[in-house]
Scaffold this motif. Structure first.
Motif, PDB file in Angstrom:
ATOM      1  N   MET A   1      22.044 -32.197 -25.514  1.00  0.00           N
ATOM      2  CA  MET A   1      22.725 -32.919 -24.396  1.00  0.00           C
ATOM      3  C   MET A   1      21.295 -33.145 -24.110  1.00  0.00           C
ATOM      4  O   MET A   1      20.940 -31.726 -23.141  1.00  0.00           O
ATOM      5  N   THR A   2      20.601 -34.165 -23.107  1.00  0.00           N
ATOM      6  CA  THR A   2      19.580 -34.069 -22.393  1.00  0.00           C
ATOM      7  C   THR A   2      20.431 -33.730 -20.873  1.00  0.00           C
ATOM      8  O   THR A   2      21.066 -33.814 -20.150  1.00  0.00           O
ATOM      9  N   LEU A   3      19.073 -33.353 -20.066  1.00  0.00           N
ATOM     10  CA  LEU A   3      19.769 -32.368 -18.608  1.00  0.00           C
ATOM     11  C   LEU A   3      19.999 -33.621 -17.091  1.00  0.00           C
ATOM     12  O   LEU A   3      21.072 -33.467 -17.196  1.00  0.00           O
ATOM     13  N   ALA A   4      20.178 -34.953 -17.664  1.00  0.00           N
ATOM     14  CA  ALA A   4      19.554 -35.648 -16.938  1.00  0.00           C
ATOM     15  C   ALA A   4      21.970 -36.239 -17.005  1.00  0.00           C
ATOM     16  O   ALA A   4      22.178 -36.714 -16.014  1.00  0.00           O
ATOM     17  N   PHE A   5      21.642 -36.303 -18.712  1.00  0.00           N
ATOM     18  CA  PHE A   5      22.903 -36.434 -19.524  1.00  0.00           C
ATOM     19  C   PHE A   5      24.626 -36.044 -19.337  1.00  0.00           C
ATOM     20  O   PHE A   5      25.194 -35.934 -18.303  1.00  0.00           O
ATOM     21  N   GLY A   6      23.585 -34.300 -18.976  1.00  0.00           N
ATOM     22  CA  GLY A   6      24.314 -33.561 -18.570  1.00  0.00           C
ATOM     23  C   GLY A   6      24.756 -33.724 -17.019  1.00  0.00           C
ATOM     24  O   GLY A   6      26.471 -33.331 -16.431  1.00  0.00           O
ATOM     25  N   TYR A   7      24.024 -33.936 -16.089  1.00  0.00           N
ATOM     26  CA  TYR A   7      24.403 -33.676 -14.554  1.00  0.00           C
ATOM     27  C   TYR A   7      25.406 -34.880 -14.970  1.00  0.00           C
ATOM     28  O   TYR A   7      26.429 -35.397 -13.968  1.00  0.00           O
ATOM     29  N   GLN A   8      25.001 -36.441 -15.359  1.00  0.00           N
ATOM     30  CA  GLN A   8      25.812 -38.067 -14.978  1.00  0.00           C
ATOM     31  C   GLN A   8      27.339 -37.554 -15.925  1.00  0.00           C
ATOM     32  O   GLN A   8      28.138 -37.966 -15.150  1.00  0.00           O
ATOM     33  N   LEU A   9      27.447 -36.202 -16.753  1.00  0.00           N
ATOM     34  CA  LEU A   9      29.122 -36.138 -17.586  1.00  0.00           C
ATOM     35  C   LEU A   9      29.433 -35.230 -16.585  1.00  0.00           C
ATOM     36  O   LEU A   9      30.477 -35.498 -16.113  1.00  0.00           O
ATOM     37  N   ALA A  10      28.447 -34.319 -15.517  1.00  0.00           N
ATOM     38  CA  ALA A  10      29.350 -33.094 -14.806  1.00  0.00           C
ATOM     39  C   ALA A  10      30.193 -34.333 -13.325  1.00  0.00           C
ATOM     40  O   ALA A  10      30.816 -33.919 -13.032  1.00  0.00           O
ATOM     41  N   ALA A  11      29.192 -35.049 -13.341  1.00  0.00           N
ATOM     42  CA  ALA A  11      29.799 -36.091 -11.996  1.00  0.00           C
ATOM     43  C   ALA A  11      30.287 -36.535 -12.208  1.00  0.00           C
ATOM     44  O   ALA A  11      31.604 -36.716 -11.556  1.00  0.00           O
ATOM     45  N   THR A  12      31.148 -37.399 -13.112  1.00  0.00           N
ATOM     46  CA  THR A  12      31.893 -38.443 -13.745  1.00  0.00           C
ATOM     47  C   THR A  12      32.655 -37.854 -14.189  1.00  0.00           C
ATOM     48  O   THR A  12      33.976 -38.507 -13.708  1.00  0.00           O
ATOM     49  N   TRP A  13      32.480 -36.216 -14.485  1.00  0.00           N
ATOM     50  CA  TRP A  13      34.454 -35.609 -14.798  1.00  0.00           C
ATOM     51  C   TRP A  13      34.016 -35.356 -13.990  1.00  0.00           C
ATOM     52  O   TRP A  13      35.927 -34.817 -13.087  1.00  0.00           O
ATOM     53  N   LEU A  14      33.313 -34.555 -12.322  1.00  0.00           N
ATOM     54  CA  LEU A  14      33.857 -34.405 -11.303  1.00  0.00           C
ATOM     55  C   LEU A  14      35.738 -35.483 -10.229  1.00  0.00           C
ATOM     56  O   LEU A  14      35.883 -35.229  -9.681  1.00  0.00           O
ATOM     57  N   GLU A  15      34.698 -37.116 -11.066  1.00  0.00           N
ATOM     58  CA  GLU A  15      34.515 -38.126 -10.053  1.00  0.00           C
ATOM     59  C   GLU A  15      36.121 -38.515 -10.007  1.00  0.00           C
ATOM     60  O   GLU A  15      37.474 -38.489  -9.778  1.00  0.00           O
ATOM     61  N   LEU A  16      36.540 -38.223 -11.709  1.00  0.00           N
ATOM     62  CA  LEU A  16      38.201 -38.037 -12.720  1.00  0.00           C
ATOM     63  C   LEU A  16      39.157 -37.812 -12.053  1.00  0.00           C
ATOM     64  O   LEU A  16      39.811 -37.313 -11.821  1.00  0.00           O
ATOM     65  N   HIS A  17      37.860 -36.288 -12.117  1.00  0.00           N
ATOM     66  CA  HIS A  17      39.015 -34.727 -11.537  1.00  0.00           C
ATOM     67  C   HIS A  17      38.467 -33.730 -10.275  1.00  0.00           C
ATOM     68  O   HIS A  17      38.313 -32.703 -10.538  1.00  0.00           O
ATOM     69  N   PRO A  18      38.826 -34.556  -9.277  1.00  0.00           N
ATOM     70  CA  PRO A  18      38.110 -33.925  -7.695  1.00  0.00           C
ATOM     71  C   PRO A  18      38.677 -32.778  -7.239  1.00  0.00           C
ATOM     72  O   PRO A  18      37.935 -32.389  -6.239  1.00  0.00           O
ATOM     73  N   GLU A  19      39.974 -33.126  -7.927  1.00  0.00           N
ATOM     74  CA  GLU A  19      40.178 -31.280  -7.367  1.00  0.00           C
ATOM     75  C   GLU A  19      40.165 -29.799  -8.358  1.00  0.00           C
ATOM     76  O   GLU A  19      40.612 -29.079  -8.513  1.00  0.00           O
ATOM     77  N   ALA A  20      39.387 -30.417  -8.847  1.00  0.00           N
ATOM     78  CA  ALA A  20      39.077 -29.674  -9.707  1.00  0.00           C
ATOM     79  C   ALA A  20      37.915 -28.369  -9.696  1.00  0.00           C
ATOM     80  O   ALA A  20      37.557 -28.659  -8.856  1.00  0.00           O
ATOM     81  N   ALA A  22      35.279 -25.113  -9.686  1.00  0.00           N
ATOM     82  CA  ALA A  22      34.003 -25.452 -10.741  1.00  0.00           C
ATOM     83  C   ALA A  22      34.165 -24.207 -12.195  1.00  0.00           C
ATOM     84  O   ALA A  22      33.429 -25.201 -13.472  1.00  0.00           O
ATOM     85  N   SER A  23      35.048 -23.580 -12.320  1.00  0.00           N
ATOM     86  CA  SER A  23      35.473 -22.830 -13.800  1.00  0.00           C
ATOM     87  C   SER A  23      35.833 -24.167 -15.045  1.00  0.00           C
ATOM     88  O   SER A  23      35.357 -24.022 -15.423  1.00  0.00           O
ATOM     89  N   GLN A  24      36.762 -25.338 -14.439  1.00  0.00           N
ATOM     90  CA  GLN A  24      37.292 -26.566 -15.140  1.00  0.00           C
ATOM     91  C   GLN A  24      36.309 -26.565 -15.485  1.00  0.00           C
ATOM     92  O   GLN A  24      36.215 -26.864 -16.850  1.00  0.00           O
ATOM     93  N   LEU A  25      35.098 -27.316 -14.756  1.00  0.00           N
ATOM     94  CA  LEU A  25      33.921 -27.513 -15.283  1.00  0.00           C
ATOM     95  C   LEU A  25      33.382 -27.038 -16.283  1.00  0.00           C
ATOM     96  O   LEU A  25      33.098 -27.939 -17.125  1.00  0.00           O
ATOM     97  N   VAL A  26      32.208 -26.370 -15.673  1.00  0.00           N
ATOM     98  CA  VAL A  26      31.476 -25.276 -16.963  1.00  0.00           C
ATOM     99  C   VAL A  26      33.143 -25.269 -17.875  1.00  0.00           C
ATOM    100  O   VAL A  26      32.285 -25.580 -19.346  1.00  0.00           O
ATOM    101  N   GLU A  30      31.871 -26.786 -21.379  1.00  0.00           N
ATOM    102  CA  GLU A  30      30.803 -25.807 -22.503  1.00  0.00           C
ATOM    103  C   GLU A  30      31.780 -26.118 -23.386  1.00  0.00           C
ATOM    104  O   GLU A  30      31.451 -26.866 -24.921  1.00  0.00           O
ATOM    105  N   GLU A  31      32.560 -27.241 -23.712  1.00  0.00           N
ATOM    106  CA  GLU A  31      33.372 -28.353 -24.781  1.00  0.00           C
ATOM    107  C   GLU A  31      32.719 -29.059 -25.465  1.00  0.00           C
ATOM    108  O   GLU A  31      32.661 -29.463 -26.503  1.00  0.00           O
ATOM    109  N   GLU A  32      32.169 -30.008 -24.236  1.00  0.00           N
ATOM    110  CA  GLU A  32      31.469 -31.110 -24.975  1.00  0.00           C
ATOM    111  C   GLU A  32      30.269 -30.251 -25.578  1.00  0.00           C
ATOM    112  O   GLU A  32      29.681 -31.050 -26.535  1.00  0.00           O
ATOM    113  N   SER A  33      29.387 -28.983 -24.826  1.00  0.00           N
ATOM    114  CA  SER A  33      28.223 -29.332 -25.689  1.00  0.00           C
ATOM    115  C   SER A  33      28.712 -28.252 -27.546  1.00  0.00           C
ATOM    116  O   SER A  33      28.683 -28.632 -28.064  1.00  0.00           O
TER     117      SER A  33
END
Length: 87
Positions: A1-20, A22-26, A30-33
């Motif tokens: 994963m490139t760094l920019a893709f990683g940021y976009q992936l995290a940002a999009t996931w957080l938009e879909l899971h706003p109540e998540a 930080a450990s859930q995001l990590v 990690e699963e995607e990695s």
């Protein structure tokens, strides 16, 4: 994963899971990695570039090296996320 893709992936996931948390995001990242590393290992093996064991060992070494690089950049403040205009 490139760094920019990683940021976009995290940002999009957080938009879909706003109540998540930080450990859930990590955990998600990690699963995607892991999925990406397994796919890369499969390609290495399928193209005959290495054995399955060799591919997994190489990817683990690369992963540790990348984590060390990120740790260093984070500790020195050299790692900066893209701005909103870069996304």
């Amino acid at each position: 994963m490139t760094l920019a893709f990683g940021y976009q992936l995290a940002a999009t996931w957080l938009e879909l899971h706003p109540e998540a948390s930080a450990s859930q995001l990590v955990e998600f990242l990690e699963e995607e990695s892991l999925r990406a590393r397994v796919a890369a290992a499969e390609v290495y093996v399928a193209t005959g570039k290495t054995s399955e064991e060799g591919a997994l060992a190489l990817l683990e070494r690369e992963s540790r090296s990348y984590r060390d690089l990120m740790r260093n950049e984070l500790s020195t403040g050299a790692l900066t996320p893209p701005t909103a205009g870069d996304r």
